[in-house]
Structure formats: structure tokens, C-alpha cells
Design a protein around this motif. Sequence first.
Motif, PDB file in Angstrom:
ATOM      1  N   GLU A   1       3.864  18.128   9.795  1.00  0.00           N
ATOM      2  CA  GLU A   1       5.139  17.490   9.709  1.00  0.00           C
ATOM      3  C   GLU A   1       4.966  16.614   8.310  1.00  0.00           C
ATOM      4  O   GLU A   1       4.194  15.690   8.071  1.00  0.00           O
ATOM      5  CB  GLU A   1       5.261  16.312  10.785  1.00  0.00           C
ATOM      6  CG  GLU A   1       5.479  17.000  12.327  1.00  0.00           C
ATOM      7  CD  GLU A   1       6.920  17.754  12.352  1.00  0.00           C
ATOM      8  OE1 GLU A   1       7.646  17.307  11.590  1.00  0.00           O
ATOM      9  OE2 GLU A   1       6.854  18.492  13.129  1.00  0.00           O
ATOM     10  N   GLY A   2       5.755  17.059   7.355  1.00  0.00           N
ATOM     11  CA  GLY A   2       5.655  16.692   6.062  1.00  0.00           C
ATOM     12  C   GLY A   2       4.468  17.166   4.986  1.00  0.00           C
ATOM     13  O   GLY A   2       4.696  16.422   3.994  1.00  0.00           O
ATOM     14  N   PHE A   3       3.661  17.969   5.294  1.00  0.00           N
ATOM     15  CA  PHE A   3       2.672  18.598   4.558  1.00  0.00           C
ATOM     16  C   PHE A   3       2.654  19.975   4.598  1.00  0.00           C
ATOM     17  O   PHE A   3       2.776  20.513   5.519  1.00  0.00           O
ATOM     18  CB  PHE A   3       1.546  17.811   4.870  1.00  0.00           C
ATOM     19  CG  PHE A   3       1.321  16.434   4.819  1.00  0.00           C
ATOM     20  CD1 PHE A   3       1.045  15.601   3.665  1.00  0.00           C
ATOM     21  CD2 PHE A   3       1.531  15.519   5.834  1.00  0.00           C
ATOM     22  CE1 PHE A   3       1.072  14.244   3.252  1.00  0.00           C
ATOM     23  CE2 PHE A   3       1.778  14.043   5.922  1.00  0.00           C
ATOM     24  CZ  PHE A   3       1.485  13.514   4.389  1.00  0.00           C
ATOM     25  N   GLU A   4       2.315  20.440   3.352  1.00  0.00           N
ATOM     26  CA  GLU A   4       1.964  22.027   3.382  1.00  0.00           C
ATOM     27  C   GLU A   4       0.527  22.169   2.772  1.00  0.00           C
ATOM     28  O   GLU A   4       0.130  21.530   1.713  1.00  0.00           O
ATOM     29  CB  GLU A   4       2.966  22.686   2.394  1.00  0.00           C
ATOM     30  CG  GLU A   4       3.055  22.088   1.041  1.00  0.00           C
ATOM     31  CD  GLU A   4       4.306  22.953   0.074  1.00  0.00           C
ATOM     32  OE1 GLU A   4       4.966  23.655   0.963  1.00  0.00           O
ATOM     33  OE2 GLU A   4       4.495  22.783  -0.810  1.00  0.00           O
TER      34      GLU A   4
ATOM     35  N   LEU B   1       0.853  -1.074   0.033  1.00  0.00           N
ATOM     36  CA  LEU B   1      -0.098   0.152  -0.174  1.00  0.00           C
ATOM     37  C   LEU B   1       0.999   1.351  -0.041  1.00  0.00           C
ATOM     38  O   LEU B   1       1.135   1.874   1.034  1.00  0.00           O
ATOM     39  CB  LEU B   1      -1.004   0.163   1.251  1.00  0.00           C
ATOM     40  CG  LEU B   1      -2.530   0.940   1.214  1.00  0.00           C
ATOM     41  CD1 LEU B   1      -2.994   0.220   0.025  1.00  0.00           C
ATOM     42  CD2 LEU B   1      -2.962   1.047   2.562  1.00  0.00           C
ATOM     43  N   SER B   2       1.329   1.588  -1.160  1.00  0.00           N
ATOM     44  CA  SER B   2       2.211   2.788  -1.220  1.00  0.00           C
ATOM     45  C   SER B   2       2.220   3.191  -2.629  1.00  0.00           C
ATOM     46  O   SER B   2       1.759   2.827  -3.543  1.00  0.00           O
ATOM     47  CB  SER B   2       3.667   2.304  -0.854  1.00  0.00           C
ATOM     48  OG  SER B   2       4.190   1.288  -1.743  1.00  0.00           O
ATOM     49  N   GLY B   3       3.066   4.483  -2.869  1.00  0.00           N
ATOM     50  CA  GLY B   3       3.175   5.098  -3.871  1.00  0.00           C
ATOM     51  C   GLY B   3       1.700   5.847  -4.814  1.00  0.00           C
ATOM     52  O   GLY B   3       1.711   5.986  -5.832  1.00  0.00           O
TER      53      GLY B   3
ATOM     54  N   CYS C   1       2.248   9.248   5.258  1.00  0.00           N
ATOM     55  CA  CYS C   1       3.507   9.578   4.517  1.00  0.00           C
ATOM     56  C   CYS C   1       4.039   8.279   4.039  1.00  0.00           C
ATOM     57  O   CYS C   1       4.873   8.272   2.921  1.00  0.00           O
ATOM     58  CB  CYS C   1       4.747  10.125   5.609  1.00  0.00           C
ATOM     59  SG  CYS C   1       4.476  11.841   6.088  1.00  0.00           S
ATOM     60  N   THR C   2       3.656   7.251   4.564  1.00  0.00           N
ATOM     61  CA  THR C   2       4.033   6.000   4.040  1.00  0.00           C
ATOM     62  C   THR C   2       3.432   5.621   2.552  1.00  0.00           C
ATOM     63  O   THR C   2       4.160   5.343   1.457  1.00  0.00           O
ATOM     64  CB  THR C   2       3.858   4.703   4.950  1.00  0.00           C
ATOM     65  OG1 THR C   2       4.582   4.959   6.030  1.00  0.00           O
ATOM     66  CG2 THR C   2       4.192   3.360   4.282  1.00  0.00           C
ATOM     67  N   VAL C   3       2.185   5.858   2.472  1.00  0.00           N
ATOM     68  CA  VAL C   3       1.320   5.524   1.171  1.00  0.00           C
ATOM     69  C   VAL C   3       1.302   6.504   0.221  1.00  0.00           C
ATOM     70  O   VAL C   3       0.956   6.321  -1.058  1.00  0.00           O
ATOM     71  CB  VAL C   3      -0.082   5.300   1.624  1.00  0.00           C
ATOM     72  CG1 VAL C   3       0.088   3.841   2.875  1.00  0.00           C
ATOM     73  CG2 VAL C   3      -0.708   6.417   2.157  1.00  0.00           C
TER      74      VAL C   3
END
Length: 228
Positions: A196-199, A135-137, A169-171
Motif C-alpha cells: 500500500e503506497g510503495f513500489e 517529523l515529515s518531508g 507514509c506520513t514522514v
Amino acid sequence: MSVAGERPRDSPGLEREFGPSALGTQEHWDAAYERELQIFQENGDAGEIWFGEESMTRLIRWMEKQKIPLDSSVLDIGTGNGVLLVELAKCGYTNLTGIDYSPSAIQLSQNIIAREGLSNIKLQVKDFLTPSSELSGFQICIDKGTFDAVSLNPDSAAEKRKQYVKSLCTVLKREGFFLITSCNWTKEELLNEFREGFEILEELPTPKFCFGGRIGNSVTALVFQRKK
């Protein structure tokens, strides 16, 4: 539900906790979708559309406005009855996946999708907080109410919210889009939760109401982009 002007809880870094609720448990949703599955089998009713049909229209219009390619990989987090995926497929999107931790929800989705004669939707019984390696990408992830339910979990909701962000963040691919609709969180609070990790890219217009002379929104709809 949020009302403009209630800002103490929106202060940067301030985390608001909700009281524990059955709405945050898998047992509740298993029972709910078992009932909806039975109703569908009896009379063909697909069940409730979270936040109404306009919530789906709002998301699809944004995707069309941004000219999101129709073959973009899309993940519906907590797909429920899968109706959003059905609407996306009818609009021409061809790479659609829905997950839900309730087996009854996935069975209901499968039945509804089969009735529509659609074959380009993949469904999986999965808990988003513990995503598997395959479950990624994804280029787009959509959440209509699932983060709200996670926030109501009676067992360590704050930790589960953090795990939700890690799972996202993983998927989701870097520079991928995350579209979230919430009835529990204000814009400012969601910005804090996903800092954290998003805008933030855009706040989508949602219905407004007036109460006590103040104007607010019954739901919040935001578009985030995962940072490079």
C-alpha cells in the motif's frame, strides 16, 4: 533467516505471524542500550552494528550510485547507537536525523556523535509508530532491523506493522526512497507488507548461504519508492 524454496509463506496476501518476543518490547531495548551506554562510558566501545558493517556499506553505495544529493533529508528509523548516521556524515551527507524510542539509545548516539566531532546530525527520542507533526518531508528513510522488532511485539504485532506503514507514509515524501534491511522477512513478504503506497525499485545483494542443497539469504535488503 530465509531459505529459497520455502514458498508457502510467501504466497501473495498470506501474512506470517511471529511468536511474541522480548526483542519486540521497549523494555528490552531500554535495558540493552543502558548496558551499551555504560560500556561506552567505560571503554569507548560503540556497541553492535546491526547486520554488520557491510549492511551500512551496501546502503551508502546505493545512495552514491543513485547520486542522491548530499543535502537530501535522511531519517534513520530506530537509530540505536547512531553509527549509520556517523558513516553517512563521513560520506558528506549533511541533513541527517535519527530517532529511537529508547532514551538510552539516543544518549549513546549523542555521545558517539560528539566523540566524532560531528554537528550535522539531529537526534530525537520518538516512537516511529506515533510520529509527531514535525517529523515529515524526508526524502530518504532507512530501517535496519526496526521493522523486525515491531514484528516481534507481543501486543498486536499485526496492527503495529500496519501503523508502521502509515507512519512511513506520513514522514516520507511522495517519490521518496525507503531502504529496509530485514532478517525476519523475505523479499516477497516485504513486498506484501508495503504494497500500500510503495513500489519496489531494487533488491540489494546480500550474503548467501547454502543449507540442505538450497541457497538462501541471511538478510533481505530492498529499496522502495513511495508512490506519487
